[in-house]
Scaffold this motif. Sequence first.
Motif, PDB file in Angstrom:
ATOM      1  N   LYS A 134       0.813  -1.210   0.000  1.00 53.01           N
ATOM      2  CA  LYS A 134       0.000   0.000   0.000  1.00 53.01           C
ATOM      3  C   LYS A 134       0.849   1.264   0.000  1.00 53.01           C
ATOM      4  O   LYS A 134       0.518   2.250  -0.671  1.00 53.01           O
ATOM      5  N   PHE A 135       1.967   1.229   0.734  1.00 53.07           N
ATOM      6  CA  PHE A 135       2.790   2.423   0.869  1.00 53.07           C
ATOM      7  C   PHE A 135       4.036   2.393  -0.025  1.00 53.07           C
ATOM      8  O   PHE A 135       4.901   3.258   0.085  1.00 53.07           O
ATOM      9  N   ASN A 136       4.104   1.371  -0.869  1.00 54.49           N
ATOM     10  CA  ASN A 136       5.130   1.317  -1.906  1.00 54.49           C
ATOM     11  C   ASN A 136       6.550   1.314  -1.338  1.00 54.49           C
ATOM     12  O   ASN A 136       7.432   2.042  -1.789  1.00 54.49           O
ATOM     13  N   ILE A 137       6.763   0.484  -0.308  1.00 59.51           N
ATOM     14  CA  ILE A 137       8.101   0.323   0.252  1.00 59.51           C
ATOM     15  C   ILE A 137       8.328  -1.164   0.514  1.00 59.51           C
ATOM     16  O   ILE A 137       7.406  -1.977   0.372  1.00 59.51           O
ATOM     17  N   SER A 138       9.528  -1.515   0.917  1.00 62.08           N
ATOM     18  CA  SER A 138       9.826  -2.914   1.220  1.00 62.08           C
ATOM     19  C   SER A 138       9.216  -3.311   2.567  1.00 62.08           C
ATOM     20  O   SER A 138       8.902  -2.460   3.407  1.00 62.08           O
ATOM     21  N   GLN A 139       9.058  -4.617   2.773  1.00 63.26           N
ATOM     22  CA  GLN A 139       8.500  -5.097   4.034  1.00 63.26           C
ATOM     23  C   GLN A 139       9.411  -4.756   5.207  1.00 63.26           C
ATOM     24  O   GLN A 139       8.929  -4.393   6.284  1.00 63.26           O
ATOM     25  N   SER A 140      10.706  -4.870   5.010  1.00 66.11           N
ATOM     26  CA  SER A 140      11.631  -4.569   6.098  1.00 66.11           C
ATOM     27  C   SER A 140      11.579  -3.095   6.475  1.00 66.11           C
ATOM     28  O   SER A 140      11.659  -2.736   7.657  1.00 66.11           O
ATOM     29  N   ALA A 141      11.417  -2.217   5.474  1.00 66.62           N
ATOM     30  CA  ALA A 141      11.325  -0.782   5.760  1.00 66.62           C
ATOM     31  C   ALA A 141      10.045  -0.467   6.524  1.00 66.62           C
ATOM     32  O   ALA A 141      10.035   0.359   7.443  1.00 66.62           O
ATOM     33  N   ALA A 142       8.949  -1.131   6.146  1.00 66.48           N
ATOM     34  CA  ALA A 142       7.687  -0.928   6.854  1.00 66.48           C
ATOM     35  C   ALA A 142       7.802  -1.384   8.302  1.00 66.48           C
ATOM     36  O   ALA A 142       7.362  -0.692   9.223  1.00 66.48           O
ATOM     37  N   HIS A 143       8.408  -2.540   8.523  1.00 65.96           N
ATOM     38  CA  HIS A 143       8.579  -3.064   9.882  1.00 65.96           C
ATOM     39  C   HIS A 143       9.440  -2.128  10.725  1.00 65.96           C
ATOM     40  O   HIS A 143       9.111  -1.810  11.871  1.00 65.96           O
ATOM     41  N   THR A 144      10.546  -1.659  10.158  1.00 67.11           N
ATOM     42  CA  THR A 144      11.453  -0.780  10.891  1.00 67.11           C
ATOM     43  C   THR A 144      10.775   0.532  11.270  1.00 67.11           C
ATOM     44  O   THR A 144      10.898   1.014  12.400  1.00 67.11           O
ATOM     45  N   ALA A 145      10.043   1.134  10.330  1.00 68.06           N
ATOM     46  CA  ALA A 145       9.392   2.419  10.583  1.00 68.06           C
ATOM     47  C   ALA A 145       8.308   2.293  11.649  1.00 68.06           C
ATOM     48  O   ALA A 145       8.201   3.128  12.558  1.00 68.06           O
ATOM     49  N   ILE A 146       7.486   1.256  11.565  1.00 65.38           N
ATOM     50  CA  ILE A 146       6.397   1.076  12.526  1.00 65.38           C
ATOM     51  C   ILE A 146       6.947   0.780  13.918  1.00 65.38           C
ATOM     52  O   ILE A 146       6.457   1.312  14.925  1.00 65.38           O
TER      53      ILE A 146
END
Length: 365
Positions: A134-146
């Motif tokens: 949905k946010f057009n990023i990698s899964q690892s980047a999403a996990h790190t940011a959240i």
Amino acid sequence: MDATRKAIVAVALADYQALQNKYVLHLHDLEEEFQEEYTRRRRAVVTAVLQSRPQVILKSGTEWEVLLDMDDHTFARHFRIRRSRFEQLLRLLQERGLNSKHSHGLPTLPVPKKALMFLWYMANQNSYREISDKFNISQSAAHTAILQVLTIMSGIGPHFVSWPRGCDKWMSSAAFQRTSGLDRVIGAIDGCHIRIQRPPIRGGDYINRKSYYSVLLQGIVNDEGCFIDIFVGPPGRVHDARMLRGSTFYANWQEKMEDYRLLGDSSYIGQAFPFIITPKRDNGALTDADHQQNFYISRGRVIVEQAFGRMKCKWRRLRDLQNTRMDIVVMIIMAACFLHNFALETVDGCDEHPTGCPRHEDGNE
């Protein structure tokens, strides 16, 4: 043909047959060598092609800036808080260290994008794969940011949940007096089960009386359903009264309560909590006055059950936490309580059960 010639011919035929057999074996060996060389070269070519071609990750989501262009109603429906509240949350997170820097050489993520991902994560049960799409990023980047936002949120609890003082206590007492007819009451207390996966360590301690694994949340709410104290983390099999005794609130309850009281359910009956008003057990000998008192208590304390229900409806991540790391589980539950208070004025009807919260299957008891 004499015998000598026959012998010579026979020897010649035998030699010819032996040479033919050797030739056939030689051809077979050449074919195997060719096949092995062909296979080796083919693998080398395929590996070289794959390594030379840049990896392309397809994302179906729109550009994240479009989410900020939603009208107020649509924004609140998707992210569960109003636009003005989002701006306040953004400033608070930035003051506490949330920035656009990103580790491991990945592209920087704007702070508003991190905040939106965090709210989407809390408001839905999507996986990191779905969020990254949905946010057009990698899964690892999403996990790190959240996880970064969760960590910051867990350290700024007093901004969202705080014990009332002086005038606030008096106003809550007056409100409970109007709704329940009981005097000197400033809140209602209860425990809530948050469903989790079986933890790898002492998992049996987390199975509750309804036979699923859970972590307990103790909440005390005021007359508006706003949390004024929370305690998170005991295993699901722990009794509400035992959880209260182990909570940070119980350590200095006299200073906090003064001469005020809380409303509680039957879990606190006979547990020597002088600051909790509990209903009397119906043993068949209750008087009309006792029934009336129980009715008043029930009408006043229902607000804490409604608070748990609304929180699970709005911040749906709490309905089933798939994390086995207990520190992250606790941070998610605390963040949901903070967001519940922060967005308390965002009152929208629940799409799934418009007749009201909580849902029976949420297990708020």
